[in-house]
Design an enzyme around this catalytic site. Structure first.
Site, PDB file in Angstrom:
ATOM      1  N   GLU A  83      36.051  55.567  39.964  1.00  0.00           N
ATOM      2  CA  GLU A  83      37.067  55.644  38.928  1.00  0.00           C
ATOM      3  C   GLU A  83      36.427  55.636  37.548  1.00  0.00           C
ATOM      4  OE1 GLU A  83      40.208  52.867  39.582  1.00  0.00           O
ATOM      5  OE2 GLU A  83      40.572  53.756  41.549  1.00  0.00           O
ATOM      6  N   GLY A 189      31.303  48.635  40.042  1.00  0.00           N
ATOM      7  CA  GLY A 189      29.886  48.428  40.299  1.00  0.00           C
ATOM      8  C   GLY A 189      29.216  47.504  39.307  1.00  0.00           C
ATOM      9  N   ASN A 318      43.962  40.368  34.823  1.00  0.00           N
ATOM     10  CA  ASN A 318      44.823  41.480  35.198  1.00  0.00           C
ATOM     11  C   ASN A 318      45.171  41.292  36.665  1.00  0.00           C
ATOM     12  OD1 ASN A 318      44.881  43.021  32.719  1.00  0.00           O
ATOM     13  ND2 ASN A 318      42.717  43.394  33.083  1.00  0.00           N
ATOM     14  N   CYS A 361      40.652  46.105  33.460  1.00  0.00           N
ATOM     15  CA  CYS A 361      39.476  45.395  33.988  1.00  0.00           C
ATOM     16  C   CYS A 361      39.794  44.765  35.332  1.00  0.00           C
ATOM     17  CB  CYS A 361      39.057  44.252  33.068  1.00  0.00           C
ATOM     18  SG  CYS A 361      38.630  44.734  31.417  1.00  0.00           S
TER      19      CYS A 361
HETATM   20  N1  SAH Z   1      29.885  44.272  37.160  1.00  0.00           N
HETATM   21  C1  SAH Z   1      29.886  44.208  35.722  1.00  0.00           C
HETATM   22  C2  SAH Z   1      30.696  45.322  35.142  1.00  0.00           C
HETATM   23  C3  SAH Z   1      32.180  45.229  35.386  1.00  0.00           C
HETATM   24  S1  SAH Z   1      32.883  44.864  33.866  1.00  0.00           S
HETATM   25  C4  SAH Z   1      30.349  42.834  35.268  1.00  0.00           C
HETATM   26  O1  SAH Z   1      30.763  42.049  36.115  1.00  0.00           O
HETATM   27  O2  SAH Z   1      30.262  42.502  34.100  1.00  0.00           O
HETATM   28  C5  SAH Z   1      34.371  44.318  34.297  1.00  0.00           C
HETATM   29  C6  SAH Z   1      34.805  43.126  33.456  1.00  0.00           C
HETATM   30  O3  SAH Z   1      36.119  42.855  33.899  1.00  0.00           O
HETATM   31  C7  SAH Z   1      33.956  41.880  33.739  1.00  0.00           C
HETATM   32  O4  SAH Z   1      33.756  41.138  32.563  1.00  0.00           O
HETATM   33  C8  SAH Z   1      34.833  41.092  34.686  1.00  0.00           C
HETATM   34  O5  SAH Z   1      34.603  39.714  34.557  1.00  0.00           O
HETATM   35  C9  SAH Z   1      36.223  41.503  34.252  1.00  0.00           C
HETATM   36  N2  SAH Z   1      37.216  41.433  35.321  1.00  0.00           N
HETATM   37  C10 SAH Z   1      37.020  41.560  36.646  1.00  0.00           C
HETATM   38  N3  SAH Z   1      38.182  41.406  37.319  1.00  0.00           N
HETATM   39  C11 SAH Z   1      39.143  41.166  36.392  1.00  0.00           C
HETATM   40  C12 SAH Z   1      40.546  40.949  36.467  1.00  0.00           C
HETATM   41  N4  SAH Z   1      41.195  40.917  37.630  1.00  0.00           N
HETATM   42  N5  SAH Z   1      41.203  40.762  35.304  1.00  0.00           N
HETATM   43  C13 SAH Z   1      40.547  40.803  34.123  1.00  0.00           C
HETATM   44  N6  SAH Z   1      39.239  41.025  33.996  1.00  0.00           N
HETATM   45  C14 SAH Z   1      38.532  41.183  35.120  1.00  0.00           C
END
Ligand code: SAH
Length: 375
Positions: A83, A189, A318, A361
């Protein structure tokens, strides 16, 4: 570039053929090798014979949010999909996309703004951010993230990372110069578990597509050895670290990878990370109701980042139906933010983008349905 030059040399061509190939692929965005008009016909035919192919990944599906965000399901050559999210900023206002765009002073007048026309959405945008995937699925088992439910299938090639961006830019009708396009490596990822291809894609984007590193941000769940490596890169995007827990017990509960690299190691790497002039290290903190969103935990975060030129992005969870967590009330988020701000830490609450189409996110899971009640 070097690889293309070597390819040319190996087949007895002059070195500049490498540059011609590079320009054709990344600047002119040709779709077939026999279209590279700068190359001799005979060499074009030979490349095709040898099985070389160029091209864009196919956009298999597109979902458009009521806020203008578009989520693309991008199909790779082997049929796997990832995506990619396009987040336009129509109003020049606060950025909800995780990039630094919202912090920027906007000097351009309305008449200078870039206007993209696409057959699907007709809206002007002053800047836009593309959120790109680095792997098919993810191996890091964060408990609040949808992508984690997929597990990891494979790493993306550098060309597949760049390809997502090229495909989305073309679909949006965006032409160079790309002065107002930001890239965030925050899709599916963990970029630092596909480090070499991620960095290669950065160089291709900078040299080939014309998006400078200063307009890119990579987010890591906290792969400590790669944070060290990343700090040594001569040219690199900005760094964001997903913190998400204010002490080891809490962080391990929501991000089991904290057992491998705990907060002491992570924060040491953060403290030692060589920041450039005026650069800040971003920490992301996903707020989970009644899990990590208490005032006391905000005060722990203040202690953790003490001494680091940091900024904090708060993200209210989210929601995803299979997740055991809830989204905190707005007031709870605001109270958390106030504590950090009072301690002198620039702290922003990220506006969720495209929640209604599962584009926000942590929602990237190749979901083909959209949320009930959305248009
Ligand atoms: N793997 C990397 C890149 C993904 S970034 C990382 O973990 O940083 C995605 C961001 O969205 C990260 O900061 C993660 O903590 C956040 N994230 C993941 N799941 C989420 C959710 N359900 N709601 C809000 N933010 C979330």
């Amino acid at each position: 570039m070097q690889e293309l030059t070597n390819l040319a040399l190996r087949s007895g061509q002059p070195a500049y053929r490498g540059q011609q190939l590079f320009d054709a692929v990344y600047r002119q965005k040709i779709e077939r090798l026999d279209q590279v008009s700068t190359l001799p016909l005979e060499y074009r035919a030979r490349l095709v014979e040898q099985g070389w192919e160029v091209g864009f990944p196919r956009i298999a599906r597109k979902f458009i949010s009521s806020d203008g965000t578009a989520r693309y399901l991008v199909e790779l050559a082997d049929g796997e999909t990832v995506e990619t999210v396009w987040m336009p900023e129509g109003d020049g206002g606060e950025s909800g996309d995780g990039s630094e765009a919202g912090d920027e002073m906007d000097s351009g007048s309305a008449s200078e703004s870039v206007v993209a026309r696409s057959p699907h959405i007709h809206m002007g945008w002053r800047r836009a951010t593309i959120c790109v995937s680095s792997q098919v699925g993810c191996a890091v088992n964060c408990k609040f993230c949808f992508t984690a439910l997929l597990g990891v299938k494979r790493n993306l090639e550098a060309g597949e990372i760049v390809g997502q961006i090229a495909a989305v830019l073309r679909e949006q009708g965006v032409e160079p110069p790309l002065q107002r396009v930001n890239i965030v490596f925050m899709g599916m990822g963990e970029p630092f578990l596909n480090y070499d291809n991620f960095m290669k894609s950065v160089r291709l984007l900078a040299e080939g597509v014309g998006i400078p590193e200063s307009r890119m941000t990579v987010s890591t769940a906290g792969i400590v050895p790669r944070i060290h490596d990343f700090g040594q890169e001569p040219l690199r995007p900005k760094l964001a670290i997903s913190l998400n827990g204010s002490n080891d017990a809490l962080r391990t509960e929501v991000m089991p990878l904290n057992r491998k690299w705990d907060l002491e190691e992570l924060m040491k790497a953060a403290r030692e990370f060589p920041l450039r002039a005026r650069e800040r290290l971003t920490f992301e903190y996903v707020l989970l109701a009644d899990v990590n969103d208490a005032p006391e935990q905000a005060r722990e975060v203040v202690e953790l980042v003490r001494g680091i030129r940091a900024k904090i992005n708060l993200i209210a969870l989210n929601p995803g139906t299979e997740l055991p967590y809830r989204t905190p009330e707005q007031e709870r988020v605001a109270a958390f933010q106030r504590i950090l701000v009072a301690a002198g830490i620039p702290t922003f609450v990220r506006r969720p983008r495209g929640r209604d189409i599962f584009a926000a996110c942590g929602q990237l899971k190749r979901t083909v349905e959209v949320a009930p009640g959305s248009p």
